[in-house]
Design an enzyme around this catalytic site. Structure first.
Site, PDB file in Angstrom:
ATOM      1  N   LYS A 148       4.369  -9.683 -15.389  1.00 41.97           N
ATOM      2  CA  LYS A 148       4.464  -8.502 -14.525  1.00 41.97           C
ATOM      3  C   LYS A 148       5.645  -7.695 -15.024  1.00 41.97           C
ATOM      4  CE  LYS A 148       2.387  -6.773 -10.892  1.00 41.97           C
ATOM      5  NZ  LYS A 148       0.974  -6.864 -10.470  1.00 41.97           N
ATOM      6  N   ASP A 188      -0.281  -1.006 -11.432  1.00 38.88           N
ATOM      7  CA  ASP A 188       0.008  -1.638 -10.135  1.00 38.88           C
ATOM      8  C   ASP A 188       0.513  -0.493  -9.259  1.00 38.88           C
ATOM      9  OD1 ASP A 188       0.284  -4.404  -8.751  1.00 38.88           O
ATOM     10  OD2 ASP A 188       2.204  -3.476  -8.316  1.00 38.88           O
TER      11      ASP A 188
HETATM   12  P1  NDP Z   1      -1.138   2.281  -5.211  1.00 33.03           P
HETATM   13  O1  NDP Z   1       0.179   2.761  -5.668  1.00 33.03           O
HETATM   14  O2  NDP Z   1      -2.370   2.918  -5.715  1.00 33.03           O
HETATM   15  O3  NDP Z   1      -1.186   2.321  -3.613  1.00 33.03           O
HETATM   16  C1  NDP Z   1      -0.240   1.650  -2.848  1.00 33.03           C
HETATM   17  C2  NDP Z   1      -0.473   2.008  -1.390  1.00 33.03           C
HETATM   18  O4  NDP Z   1       0.388   1.205  -0.589  1.00 33.03           O
HETATM   19  C3  NDP Z   1      -0.146   3.451  -1.057  1.00 33.03           C
HETATM   20  O5  NDP Z   1      -0.960   3.876   0.001  1.00 33.03           O
HETATM   21  C4  NDP Z   1       1.319   3.349  -0.620  1.00 33.03           C
HETATM   22  O6  NDP Z   1       1.734   4.386   0.245  1.00 33.03           O
HETATM   23  C5  NDP Z   1       1.309   2.043   0.124  1.00 33.03           C
HETATM   24  N1  NDP Z   1       2.642   1.442   0.086  1.00 33.03           N
HETATM   25  C6  NDP Z   1       3.376   1.150  -1.017  1.00 33.03           C
HETATM   26  N2  NDP Z   1       4.559   0.639  -0.667  1.00 33.03           N
HETATM   27  C7  NDP Z   1       4.565   0.612   0.675  1.00 33.03           C
HETATM   28  C8  NDP Z   1       5.497   0.196   1.642  1.00 33.03           C
HETATM   29  N3  NDP Z   1       6.691  -0.310   1.278  1.00 33.03           N
HETATM   30  N4  NDP Z   1       5.155   0.302   2.951  1.00 33.03           N
HETATM   31  C9  NDP Z   1       3.950   0.806   3.316  1.00 33.03           C
HETATM   32  N5  NDP Z   1       3.024   1.226   2.452  1.00 33.03           N
HETATM   33  C10 NDP Z   1       3.332   1.131   1.159  1.00 33.03           C
HETATM   34  O7  NDP Z   1      -1.135   0.692  -5.515  1.00 33.03           O
HETATM   35  P2  NDP Z   1      -2.377  -0.288  -5.623  1.00 33.03           P
HETATM   36  O8  NDP Z   1      -3.419   0.100  -4.652  1.00 33.03           O
HETATM   37  O9  NDP Z   1      -2.707  -0.437  -7.042  1.00 33.03           O
HETATM   38  O10 NDP Z   1      -1.706  -1.666  -5.178  1.00 33.03           O
HETATM   39  C11 NDP Z   1      -1.645  -2.077  -3.812  1.00 33.03           C
HETATM   40  C12 NDP Z   1      -1.362  -3.556  -3.740  1.00 33.03           C
HETATM   41  O11 NDP Z   1      -2.411  -4.274  -4.417  1.00 33.03           O
HETATM   42  C13 NDP Z   1      -0.062  -4.024  -4.404  1.00 33.03           C
HETATM   43  O12 NDP Z   1       0.435  -5.144  -3.689  1.00 33.03           O
HETATM   44  C14 NDP Z   1      -0.525  -4.487  -5.778  1.00 33.03           C
HETATM   45  O13 NDP Z   1       0.366  -5.424  -6.351  1.00 33.03           O
HETATM   46  C15 NDP Z   1      -1.840  -5.137  -5.403  1.00 33.03           C
HETATM   47  N6  NDP Z   1      -2.786  -5.285  -6.499  1.00 33.03           N
HETATM   48  C16 NDP Z   1      -3.207  -4.201  -7.218  1.00 33.03           C
HETATM   49  C17 NDP Z   1      -4.123  -4.351  -8.233  1.00 33.03           C
HETATM   50  C18 NDP Z   1      -4.684  -3.182  -8.967  1.00 33.03           C
HETATM   51  O14 NDP Z   1      -5.634  -3.393  -9.747  1.00 33.03           O
HETATM   52  N7  NDP Z   1      -4.212  -1.991  -8.761  1.00 33.03           N
HETATM   53  C19 NDP Z   1      -4.598  -5.689  -8.633  1.00 33.03           C
HETATM   54  C20 NDP Z   1      -4.190  -6.756  -7.733  1.00 33.03           C
HETATM   55  C21 NDP Z   1      -3.284  -6.542  -6.732  1.00 33.03           C
HETATM   56  P3  NDP Z   1       2.686   5.558  -0.325  1.00 33.03           P
HETATM   57  O15 NDP Z   1       1.775   6.448  -1.096  1.00 33.03           O
HETATM   58  O16 NDP Z   1       3.278   6.179   0.880  1.00 33.03           O
HETATM   59  O17 NDP Z   1       3.721   4.876  -1.196  1.00 33.03           O
END
Ligand code: NDP
Length: 467
Positions: A148, A188
């Site tokens: 990571k 991510d």
């Molecule tokens: P994105 O950046 O596309 O989206 C993240 C989302 O989570 C946004 O809506 C963001 O809101 C919100 N968010 C982020 N930080 C916080 C916080 N501290 N409190 C509340 N909301 C928050 O990321 P992904 O969708 O790619 O990833 C989401 C999760 O899934 C992560 O845990 C990631 O590690 C996991 N994941 C992702 C994969 C992938 O293929 N993308 C694979 C496996 C796991 P805002 O816009 O306001 O920041």
């Protein structure tokens, strides 16, 4: 590996026995050592504890893992790279961020795992994510190790040019350590199509090679079809398997989802396709509650809002005249299924109690470790189906590996071919969880996922000697 094979296995090499291992006669002694060696790394410690809790019984039955000190080897990253990332904003001001790559374990394949750009990024979080990734990747049955990386850079509010300059500076250092057979980063939080494009472009320029060094690329730049959808779709396929094991399905189920990024959007999309009613999404400012449920048109609005306009989820509430829960999460909304898809630790003990009291029967983690340990305890004590991220969100990395395979063959599979493979992978992961997690008619998916992931990595490490 079956129980019989485990018993008769002769990988155990007496020459590799270490005196230190004798000290780990209990979980507590081992965990104490982990805490001392990694001071202040709370997230990493919690991730290690969960795995060790799950596999300890197996270790006691097969002491060759203990005698060869496999636990200590598994909890120490193979390599950690930390570097300065200087860049200038549009006004010419100089900024410095910290970049990282944690190459945790390459026993079963080249390092693979996403890059996260978010102000909260630090070594603790990345070690926890890379450790988790090692077992998740093992569970997919595909030959990929765990890593990571990322930076404490916040792409929010930055112009495209600023993001590009940051990505170019980040890659100027990172490119020395990665390669299509060595370490293959992906996206991510905060690293989506745009960032992957800039990162890949700079890698290509520096290395003079167009290869599969990154996954999550656009289809035009060699990406796999269905990679953007893979984590969210895979999550819902996994939930369908969990329900099917209880003779249920998604049709007509009310689903709450947190986040509105990549994982949340496609978890919502597949839930809708399979007849579920998705009533919430969120971002870091608040959540929306749409009791009628999202449909294709509303989802298209969200995708445009978040991916193109880079707006806030409150605009959905304004457009469709639904409730906006400012600074709140969706966990007080009544639902059958909850899919946390935003970030770690977003469901605490009180949220878990609220979910149980409001009738939730299944929770599956789209994000990495969104449920705090006490919340998980509440779910298990109340008999909810609980799908840990390691298993439930593994669809993303699985399709990343399919992207690597397509890149190395210089080909591109159709959407339906990738989708069929993704469904098969999620089915396999589910059945591995059952194999190792079923006891007395109940399925402990955490235990199942951890044991299945652990055995493959630990055995490969033993086979490769002390490296
Ligand atoms: P994105 O950046 O596309 O989206 C993240 C989302 O989570 C946004 O809506 C963001 O809101 C919100 N968010 C982020 N930080 C916080 C916080 N501290 N409190 C509340 N909301 C928050 O990321 P992904 O969708 O790619 O990833 C989401 C999760 O899934 C992560 O845990 C990631 O590690 C996991 N994941 C992702 C994969 C992938 O293929 N993308 C694979 C496996 C796991 P805002 O816009 O306001 O920041």
């Amino acid at each position: 590996m079956t129980e019989e094979q485990l018993k008769s296995n002769t990988i155990d090499n007496p020459e590799l026995k270490t005196n230190g291992a004798v000290g780990y006669s209990s979980i507590d002694t081992f965990l104490k050592r982990v805490k001392e060696k990694n001071p202040g790394e709370i997230e990493f410690f919690e991730a290690v504890k969960e795995v060790i809790d799950s596999v300890w019984e197996l270790l006691e039955k097969h002491p060759r893992y203990l005698h060869t000190n496999i636990l200590e080897r598994l909890t120490e990253p193979e390599r950690v790279i930390m570097f300065r990332v200087p860049w200038t904003d549009d006004q010419g001001h100089v900024h410095i961020n910290r970049g990282y790559r944690v190459e945790f374990n390459s026993a079963i394949g080249p390092y693979k795992g996403g890059l996260r750009f978010h102000p909260s990024v630090n070594l603790d979080i990345l070690k926890f994510l890379a450790f988790e990734q090692t077992f998740k990747n093992s569970l997919t049955t595909l030959p990929i190790g765990g890593a990571k990386g990322g930076a404490d850079f916040d792409p929010k509010g930055k112009s495209d040019s600023e993001v590009m300059r940051f990505c170019q500076s980040f890659m100027t250092e990172l490119y020395r350590y990665i390669g299509p057979e060595t370490d293959i980063p992906a996206g991510d939080i905060g690293v989506g199509r745009r960032e992957i494009g800039y990162l890949f472009g700079q890698y290509k320029r520096l290395s003079n090679e167009f290869n599969g060094v990154m996954t999550g690329k656009s289809a035009e730049s060699g990406g796999s079809l269905l990679r953007p959808e893979a984590t969210g779709y895979g999550l819902v396929y996994f939930v369908s398997e969990m329900l099917q094991a209880q003779n249920q399905n998604l049709e007509g189920q009310t689903i709450t989802i947190s986040g509105s990024g990549n994982v949340a959007q496609f978890a919502a999309e597949k839930s809708i396709h399979l007849g579920g009613k998705v009533v919430s999404l969120s971002d870091s400012d608040g959540a929306i509650y749409d009791p009628e449920g999202l449909d294709e048109e509303k989802l298209a609005f969200v995708k445009h809002l978040k991916n193109e306009k880079r707006g806030r989820i409150r605009e959905y509430a304004q457009k469709y005249d639904v409730t906006y829960l400012e600074n709140q999460t969706p966990w007080n909304i009544s639902c059958d299924i909850a899919l946390p898809c935003a970030t770690e630790n977003e469901i605490g003990e009180q949220d878990a109690i609220a979910l149980v009291e409001n009738g939730c029967r299944c929770v599956a983690e789209g994000a990495n470790k969104p449920c705090q340990p006490k919340a998980v305890q509440v779910f298990l004590e109340n008999g909810l189906l609980f799908g840990p991220g390691k298993a439930a969100n593994a669809g993303g990395v699985a399709v990343s590996q399919l992207e690597m395979a397509q890149n190395s063959m210089h080909t591109q599979w159709s959407r339906s071919e990738v989708d069929t493979r993704l469904q098969e992978i999620m089915r396999n992961i589910h059945s591995k969880c059952i194999t190792h997690g079923e006891a007395g008619g109940n399925i402990n998916y955490i235990k199942g996922a951890n044991i299945a992931g652990f055995i493959k990595v630990a055995d490969a490490m033993l086979q490769q000697g002390l490296v």
